[in-house]
Design an enzyme around this catalytic site. Structure first.
Site, PDB file in Angstrom:
ATOM      1  N   TYR A   1       4.185  -5.671   3.229  1.00 31.66           N
ATOM      2  CA  TYR A   1       4.783  -4.400   3.614  1.00 31.66           C
ATOM      3  C   TYR A   1       5.379  -4.564   5.002  1.00 31.66           C
ATOM      4  CZ  TYR A   1       2.753  -1.627  -0.182  1.00 31.66           C
ATOM      5  OH  TYR A   1       2.450  -1.105  -1.409  1.00 31.66           O
TER       6      TYR A   1
ATOM      7  N   LYS B   1      11.450  -6.380  -3.023  1.00 26.50           N
ATOM      8  CA  LYS B   1      10.939  -5.486  -4.053  1.00 26.50           C
ATOM      9  C   LYS B   1      11.220  -4.024  -3.691  1.00 26.50           C
ATOM     10  CE  LYS B   1       6.619  -4.207  -6.432  1.00 26.50           C
ATOM     11  NZ  LYS B   1       6.440  -2.820  -5.944  1.00 26.50           N
TER      12      LYS B   1
ATOM     13  N   HIS C   1       8.401   1.613  -7.415  1.00 23.77           N
ATOM     14  CA  HIS C   1       7.005   1.664  -6.957  1.00 23.77           C
ATOM     15  C   HIS C   1       6.121   2.368  -7.984  1.00 23.77           C
ATOM     16  CE1 HIS C   1       5.140   0.527  -3.031  1.00 23.77           C
ATOM     17  NE2 HIS C   1       4.100   1.181  -3.537  1.00 23.77           N
TER      18      HIS C   1
ATOM     19  N   THR D   1       8.206  -5.635   0.189  1.00 22.01           N
ATOM     20  CA  THR D   1       8.416  -4.311  -0.408  1.00 22.01           C
ATOM     21  C   THR D   1       9.164  -3.426   0.577  1.00 22.01           C
ATOM     22  OG1 THR D   1       6.432  -4.477  -1.766  1.00 22.01           O
ATOM     23  CG2 THR D   1       7.265  -2.267  -1.337  1.00 22.01           C
TER      24      THR D   1
ATOM     25  N   SER E   1      -1.322  -8.144  -2.597  1.00 21.05           N
ATOM     26  CA  SER E   1      -0.820  -7.074  -1.745  1.00 21.05           C
ATOM     27  C   SER E   1      -1.317  -7.204  -0.301  1.00 21.05           C
ATOM     28  CB  SER E   1      -1.271  -5.721  -2.307  1.00 21.05           C
ATOM     29  OG  SER E   1      -0.994  -4.667  -1.406  1.00 21.05           O
TER      30      SER E   1
END
Length: 394
Positions: free
Chosen positions: A141, A267, A292, A172, A118
């Site tokens: 992100y 995603k 999520h 994402t 992440s």
């Protein structure tokens, strides 16, 4: 064939399934950390829907198939993995256990699969790359201003991932705003975290967790800030809050795709039309069907309910992964039969991490792998690649 591996990792009873690890993790973690790890948005309707969706489906059993063994391996992004399960990107895994994402990545390697690191990880991009051998994936992100392509936070993160040797990027796209995570706010895990004497006391009665947190200080987003400890945690949250972009668009993601020459997955897809746009307009090589984990839009469609239509729309030309609600091997097999090429697990591996660090993550993966193989044998199916809609029914 036994489904299992009966581990006794810092517990009084053998842990033989993911739910056992969940209960052990609940006891091991302070309430505010548990709310962050296990909770969802608002009344957690979507968290429950992700699990309930699996109970709608039955698996078709055929007997006397003559399979002496089964093959649970899967090929993703041109690489063969020992099982169709990868570890989902989860922020601040170091709050569950000091070994965090690095320990999880090493467990994934031992199990023959991969971790998706992440952006908000408690070990940096470079630390995980240097401490592992396999080709793990990087999750981005879409944060920060990107007025000039090539000059933003997003570009710098992709550059760092590329330089460190990551080959697969996962972007994402379902966080234009933070979900309303009431459980986190009630327990002090808001933005920023709020400590009170009672919350400190709750942590203090878990000395193993407290010692790991104080010694290793893995409570910050290490790819974003070098500051450690409480100051780093506050800084991480502040940076995260400032970086969220409500105006992110398909054009932004397409631009990111243009700057990445490896496998590229989007995603947070729940609608077939969005899946088609991700593949046809952005050029994504795969999509992740995900809400999520029920942590963003409450009352969103359960991931499994959205899967069949998305698999029908793009499954012939893109990788399709399912994220959300997986707790056992039969769940994995159900998702594969409905069109997924593989699944992601987030909370399950964090449960294992909280209980016994890297060894706990490995135990959870071993349990899921054994359950997948047992399920295939009982169904009369030789390989996961043979699974299709004929193997499930309502």
């Amino acid at each position: 064939m036994s489904p299992a591996f009966q581990y006794r990792l810092r517990t009084r009873q053998p842990l033989v399934c993911v739910e056992d690890y969940r209960q052990a993790a609940l006891r091991a973690l302070p309430k505010m950390v548990w709310a962050y790890l296990d909770g969802g948005a608002e009344d957690e309707r979507t968290v429950r829907a992700n699990r309930d969706a699996f109970s709608k489906w039955a698996l078709r059993q055929r007997v006397l198939a003559g399979n002496a063994g089964v093959d649970a391996s899967a090929t993703l992004n041109g690489e063969r993995l020992a099982m169709p399960v990868v570890l989902a990107p989860t922020g601040l895994a170091g709050l569950a256990h000091w070994s965090g994402e690095l320990g999880a990545a090493r467990a994934a390697e031992r199990a023959g699969t991969r971790l998706i690191l992440s952006t908000a990880s408690s070990y940096s991009i470079e630390e995980v790359a240097a401490g592992t051998e396999a080709d793990h994936w990087f999750q981005l992100y879409p944060w920060g201003d990107r007025v000039v392509p090539g000059s933003s936070f997003m570009d710098s993160m992709l550059d760092r991932a590329r330089d460190a040797g990551y080959r697969t990027a996962v972007v994402t796209v379902d966080v234009p705003a933070q979900g309303n995570r009431i459980g986190e706010r009630r327990t002090g895990m808001g933005h920023p975290p709020i400590l009170t004497p009672r919350r400190i006391a709750d942590a203090a009665i878990r000395p193993r967790w407290w010692y790991g947190l104080l010694r290793y200080r893995r409570m910050t987003m290490r790819s974003i800030t070098d500051t450690r400890g409480a100051a780093g945690a506050v800084e991480s949250v502040a940076l995260h809050s400032r970086q969220i972009r409500p105006d992110i668009s398909w054009r932004d993601v397409a631009s990111l795709r243009d700057s990445w020459d490896g496998p590229f997955l989007v995603k947070g897809i729940l609608d077939p039309a969005d899946a088609v746009r991700a593949v046809d307009e952005v050029g994504a090589t795969g999509v992740v069907v995900s809400n999520h984990g029920g942590r963003q839009l409450n009352a969103a469609t359960a991931s499994l309910d959205a899967l069949p239509a998305i698999a029908d729309a793009v499954g012939d030309r893109a990788t399709v992964l399912l994220d959300g609600g997986i707790r056992c091997g039969t769940d994995v097999v159900t998702a594969l039969a409905l069109g997924a090429d593989a699944v992601m697990i987030g909370r399950p591996f964090l449960y294992g991490l909280a209980v016994a660090g890297s060894a706990g993550v490995g135990a959870v993966l071993d349990i899921l792998g054994a359950e997948i193989r047992q399920t295939l044998l009982l169904m009369g199916v030789a390989t996961v690649r043979d699974l299709n809609r004929d193997h499930v029914f309502l």
